[in-house]
Design a protein around this motif. Structure first.
Motif, mmCIF file in Angstrom:
data_model
loop_
_atom_site.group_PDB
_atom_site.id
_atom_site.type_symbol
_atom_site.label_atom_id
_atom_site.label_comp_id
_atom_site.label_asym_id
_atom_site.label_seq_id
_atom_site.Cartn_x
_atom_site.Cartn_y
_atom_site.Cartn_z
ATOM 1 N N ASN A 113 32.211 31.615 51.325
ATOM 2 C CA ASN A 113 30.753 31.604 51.509
ATOM 3 C C ASN A 113 30.058 32.302 50.340
ATOM 4 O O ASN A 113 29.030 31.821 49.845
ATOM 5 C CB ASN A 113 30.384 32.291 52.813
ATOM 6 N N LYS A 114 30.596 33.413 49.927
ATOM 7 C CA LYS A 114 30.002 34.157 48.813
ATOM 8 C C LYS A 114 30.085 33.355 47.524
ATOM 9 O O LYS A 114 29.134 33.303 46.737
ATOM 10 C CB LYS A 114 30.719 35.498 48.645
ATOM 11 N N GLN B 286 27.422 30.332 43.337
ATOM 12 C CA GLN B 286 27.461 29.144 42.485
ATOM 13 C C GLN B 286 26.155 28.357 42.620
ATOM 14 O O GLN B 286 25.598 27.885 41.625
ATOM 15 C CB GLN B 286 28.654 28.261 42.857
ATOM 16 N N LYS B 287 25.664 28.235 43.835
ATOM 17 C CA LYS B 287 24.411 27.519 44.066
ATOM 18 C C LYS B 287 23.256 28.253 43.386
ATOM 19 O O LYS B 287 22.393 27.632 42.754
ATOM 20 C CB LYS B 287 24.149 27.396 45.559
ATOM 21 N N ILE C 81 38.043 29.383 39.712
ATOM 22 C CA ILE C 81 39.223 30.196 39.405
ATOM 23 C C ILE C 81 38.831 31.640 39.109
ATOM 24 O O ILE C 81 39.246 32.554 39.804
ATOM 25 C CB ILE C 81 39.999 29.615 38.204
ATOM 26 N N ILE C 82 37.997 31.826 38.090
ATOM 27 C CA ILE C 82 37.677 33.178 37.643
ATOM 28 C C ILE C 82 36.812 33.928 38.659
ATOM 29 O O ILE C 82 37.167 35.010 39.125
ATOM 30 C CB ILE C 82 36.949 33.154 36.289
ATOM 31 N N HIS C 83 35.689 33.355 38.990
ATOM 32 C CA HIS C 83 34.768 34.075 39.862
ATOM 33 C C HIS C 83 35.321 34.204 41.272
ATOM 34 O O HIS C 83 35.108 35.232 41.937
ATOM 35 C CB HIS C 83 33.409 33.375 39.887
ATOM 36 N N LYS C 84 36.044 33.213 41.730
ATOM 37 C CA LYS C 84 36.648 33.295 43.058
ATOM 38 C C LYS C 84 37.625 34.460 43.124
ATOM 39 O O LYS C 84 37.640 35.224 44.083
ATOM 40 C CB LYS C 84 37.358 32.000 43.418
ATOM 41 N N PHE C 85 38.418 34.607 42.065
ATOM 42 C CA PHE C 85 39.362 35.719 42.080
ATOM 43 C C PHE C 85 38.644 37.060 41.979
ATOM 44 O O PHE C 85 39.052 38.045 42.590
ATOM 45 C CB PHE C 85 40.383 35.612 40.958
ATOM 46 N N THR C 86 37.569 37.103 41.212
ATOM 47 C CA THR C 86 36.796 38.337 41.113
ATOM 48 C C THR C 86 36.326 38.783 42.502
ATOM 49 O O THR C 86 36.399 39.964 42.847
ATOM 50 C CB THR C 86 35.574 38.147 40.201
#
Length: 311
Positions: free
Chosen positions: A127-128, A133-134, A166-171
């Motif tokens: 959700n975050k 991203q939106k 990939i990057i932001h999701k892992f962050t």
């Protein structure tokens, strides 16, 4: 961290404050601290999130089951980080070792949190990610997005989709684990070095196979240590507070707590040997293990526990 090299203002029109902040977080690339900084990867949630924003650490992917290990180094993520480091570390072998070490360090902390009871809220993470991203894409015209995409590829060798998925999701995943550790400190805290060494031992076969496939040499043991030089600001038992970039008259009337509050670049070091020869305000150079700090500090003070030599 040094200031980023690229500015978003050339491409972004008038957007809201929240959108502007998120866009700048996404488009700006923070460089990693120089090796002489005393602060490790996990100094705080804020610092960690900033460092990892473009550090491209391990993303939890498809798991393997080899000799009891359910861990797999994400190859695509490793390759992406390797490219991003080519302007920072010229030596190929050094770059390969450095990138892998960063991946393992980050993933070992997530694994450590899980071993203490942390269970990631995958739905909250998704959700975050969707929300941020939106927020980023809202307000851009197509020609602006096309221009930004080209600039993104030129500067970072990745698309926005790669970044967010990939990057932001892992962050987000990583920050959630670190926040949980801060709220749920273990009774007997381990150092970052103990955590990563245990993680490497548990996943030795998987990591060795990855290193062989990617031609990653074993890290030189000397690279495990860093140096920090400055003035001795305080001595407490076997602990020494060293401050970088100051003169004696700047700190001689300050207590250790005041020095930390002022924000001078400083660090506490714990010495196993006698330190009778160390005196206040003398210049000192300390070689230490930058991962020898407790992951959880009950008193909020960061202390590096492994000093290998000093002069």
């Amino acid at each position: 961290m040094n200031e980023v090299k690229k500015s978003l203002h050339t491409f972004v029109g008038d957007v809201s404050k929240d959108k502007e902040e998120l866009k700048q977080r996404v488009l700006y690339r923070d460089r990693k601290p120089k090796k002489k900084t005393p602060f490790p990867l996990v100094a705080s949630v804020i610092v960690m999130a900033a460092v990892l924003f473009f550090t491209f650490d391990v993303l939890k992917g498809e798991y393997l089951d080899r000799n009891g290990s359910n861990y797999e180094v994400n190859e695509a993520l490793y390759d992406l980080q390797l490219k991003s480091e080519q302007h920072e570390i010229e030596d190929v072998n050094e770059r390969r070792s450095f990138v892998l070490e960063q991946l393992l360090q980050a993933d070992s902390l997530i694994d450590y949190a899980k071993s203490l009871g942390y269970v990631p809220d995958e739905q909250a993470i998704e959700n975050k990610l969707t929300e941020e991203q939106k927020t980023f894409f809202d307000g851009f015209r197509k020609e602006e997005l096309d221009s930004l995409e080209q600039e993104q590829l030129k500067n970072f060798d990745m698309t926005y989709d790669q970044y967010f998925q990939i990057i932001h999701k892992f962050t987000i995943q990583f920050t959630a684990a670190i926040e949980w550790l801060e709220k749920n400190p273990p009774t007997h805290s381990k150092t970052q070095r103990e955590v990563i060494d245990a993680f490497k031992k548990k996943n030795k076969k998987v990591i060795s196979e990855f290193m062989e496939a990617k031609q990653i040499p074993s890290a030189d043991k000397s690279s495990l240590y860093e140096e920090f030089e400055g003035l001795v600001a305080a001595i407490e038992d076997h602990r020494v507070l060293v401050v970088w970039g100051v003169e004696k008259d700047q700190i001689e009337r300050l207590s250790a707590e005041e020095i930390l509050d002022v924000g001078y670049t400083s660090a506490w070091f714990k010495f196993d040997e006698t330190i009778d020869q160390i005196e206040p305000y003398m210049q000192i150079k300390v070689a230490y293990d930058p991962l020898s700090y407790p992951i959880s500090q009950t008193d909020g003070v960061q202390v590096f526990e492994n000093v290998v030599e000093w002069e």
